[in-house]
Design a protein around this motif. Structure first.
Motif, mmCIF file in Angstrom:
data_model
loop_
_atom_site.group_PDB
_atom_site.id
_atom_site.type_symbol
_atom_site.label_atom_id
_atom_site.label_comp_id
_atom_site.label_asym_id
_atom_site.label_seq_id
_atom_site.Cartn_x
_atom_site.Cartn_y
_atom_site.Cartn_z
ATOM 1 N N LEU A 161 42.341 52.744 25.173
ATOM 2 C CA LEU A 161 42.999 51.775 24.195
ATOM 3 C C LEU A 161 43.907 52.410 23.307
ATOM 4 N N ARG A 162 45.143 51.930 23.415
ATOM 5 C CA ARG A 162 46.279 52.332 22.411
ATOM 6 C C ARG A 162 46.905 51.124 21.457
ATOM 7 N N GLU A 163 47.464 51.707 20.679
ATOM 8 C CA GLU A 163 47.984 50.748 19.743
ATOM 9 C C GLU A 163 48.930 49.596 20.675
ATOM 10 N N THR A 164 49.602 50.188 21.719
ATOM 11 C CA THR A 164 50.546 49.284 22.523
ATOM 12 C C THR A 164 49.757 48.779 23.730
ATOM 13 N N SER A 165 48.282 48.736 23.862
ATOM 14 C CA SER A 165 47.483 48.092 24.927
ATOM 15 C C SER A 165 47.750 46.699 24.534
ATOM 16 N N ARG A 166 47.923 45.713 25.650
ATOM 17 C CA ARG A 166 47.836 44.359 25.537
ATOM 18 C C ARG A 166 47.173 43.746 26.682
ATOM 19 N N ILE A 167 46.569 42.614 26.839
ATOM 20 C CA ILE A 167 46.018 42.110 27.840
ATOM 21 C C ILE A 167 46.908 40.686 28.582
ATOM 22 N N LEU A 168 47.133 41.002 29.483
ATOM 23 C CA LEU A 168 47.959 40.073 30.334
ATOM 24 C C LEU A 168 47.067 38.935 30.981
ATOM 25 N N VAL A 169 47.169 37.744 30.577
ATOM 26 C CA VAL A 169 46.363 36.489 31.221
ATOM 27 C C VAL A 169 47.456 36.055 32.185
ATOM 28 N N LEU A 170 46.892 36.122 33.296
ATOM 29 C CA LEU A 170 47.506 35.697 34.580
ATOM 30 C C LEU A 170 46.865 34.270 35.185
ATOM 31 N N GLU A 171 47.855 33.490 35.555
ATOM 32 C CA GLU A 171 47.267 32.371 36.339
ATOM 33 C C GLU A 171 47.684 32.407 37.905
ATOM 34 N N LEU A 172 46.831 32.555 38.828
ATOM 35 C CA LEU A 172 47.024 32.793 40.486
ATOM 36 C C LEU A 172 46.257 31.837 41.002
ATOM 37 N N THR A 173 46.635 31.784 42.262
ATOM 38 C CA THR A 173 45.872 30.733 43.192
ATOM 39 C C THR A 173 45.330 32.076 44.057
ATOM 40 N N LEU A 174 44.096 32.177 43.762
ATOM 41 C CA LEU A 174 43.166 32.928 44.665
ATOM 42 C C LEU A 174 41.921 32.250 45.586
ATOM 43 N N GLU A 175 42.012 32.509 46.607
ATOM 44 C CA GLU A 175 41.146 31.859 47.613
ATOM 45 C C GLU A 175 41.303 30.576 47.388
ATOM 46 N N GLY A 176 42.473 29.980 47.530
ATOM 47 C CA GLY A 176 42.627 28.414 47.451
ATOM 48 C C GLY A 176 42.650 27.739 45.895
ATOM 49 N N GLU A 177 42.075 28.500 44.937
ATOM 50 C CA GLU A 177 41.859 27.770 43.796
ATOM 51 C C GLU A 177 42.703 28.443 42.565
ATOM 52 N N MET A 178 43.154 27.574 41.571
ATOM 53 C CA MET A 178 43.881 28.264 40.756
ATOM 54 C C MET A 178 43.005 28.839 39.804
ATOM 55 N N THR A 179 43.105 30.272 39.647
ATOM 56 C CA THR A 179 42.229 30.893 38.592
ATOM 57 C C THR A 179 43.022 31.713 37.411
ATOM 58 N N THR A 180 42.193 31.867 36.497
ATOM 59 C CA THR A 180 43.059 32.467 35.174
ATOM 60 C C THR A 180 42.117 34.038 35.291
#
Length: 158
Positions: free
Chosen positions: A79-98
């Motif tokens: 972990l750094r001061e510049t670290s960030r979490i990207l929250v992505l929305e994807l269709t995985l195995e046919g379902e919308m997944t965060t």
């Protein structure tokens, strides 16, 4: 996103968010990025796959944490001061997944056209090529465009 279609010389342009992992620049299409937030605590899930070792609470919604570094064979994150979490929305195995992933740094939004992308050579690449859609050169640096359908899938599709 711009989509110019025509018979000859058709160009597909897409906006991509670039971020750093272990000194390399990666990108995901912006239409998959829900938000960028400060690092959150990760709740470990017993017996979970190392690619998806835990869960994070994103504004009251539980999302699987995908360790992209592990999937790409990189060393664990620090972990750094510049670290960030990207929250992505994807269709995985046919379902919308965060899903959530940790980036060392979030860089910029850039436009990439299909003409910018080069295929990834099988030799000389440190990462499994099935997770990479292509490589583009931007401002003298290489940007690795991830194939979000395989890179963030629960199990790699071989």
């Amino acid at each position: 996103m711009t989509n110019n279609t025509g018979s000859l010389g058709a160009v597909d342009a897409a906006m991509a968010l670039t971020f750093s992992l272990d000194g390399e620049t990666f990108a995901v299409p912006v239409q998959h990025v829900r938000e960028i937030i400060d690092p959150l605590p990760i709740t470990d899930v017993p017996n979970a796959d190392q690619v998806a070792p835990g869960l994070v609470n994103v504004r009251g919604a539980i999302a699987p944490f995908i360790d992209l570094r592990h999937r790409l064979g990189m060393r664990p994150a620090v972990l750094r001061e510049t670290s960030r979490i990207l929250v992505l929305e994807l269709t995985l195995e046919g379902e919308m997944t965060t899903v959530a992933m940790l980036a060392d740094d979030v860089d910029d939004i850039t436009e990439t056209t299909s003409a910018d992308l080069e295929t990834v050579p099988d030799l000389g690449v440190r990462w499994p090529t099935e997770f990479i859609k292509g490589v583009a050169k931007k401002d003298g640096a290489l940007v690795i465009l991830l194939d979000v359908q395989t890179a963030f899938a629960p199990k790699p599709s071989h």
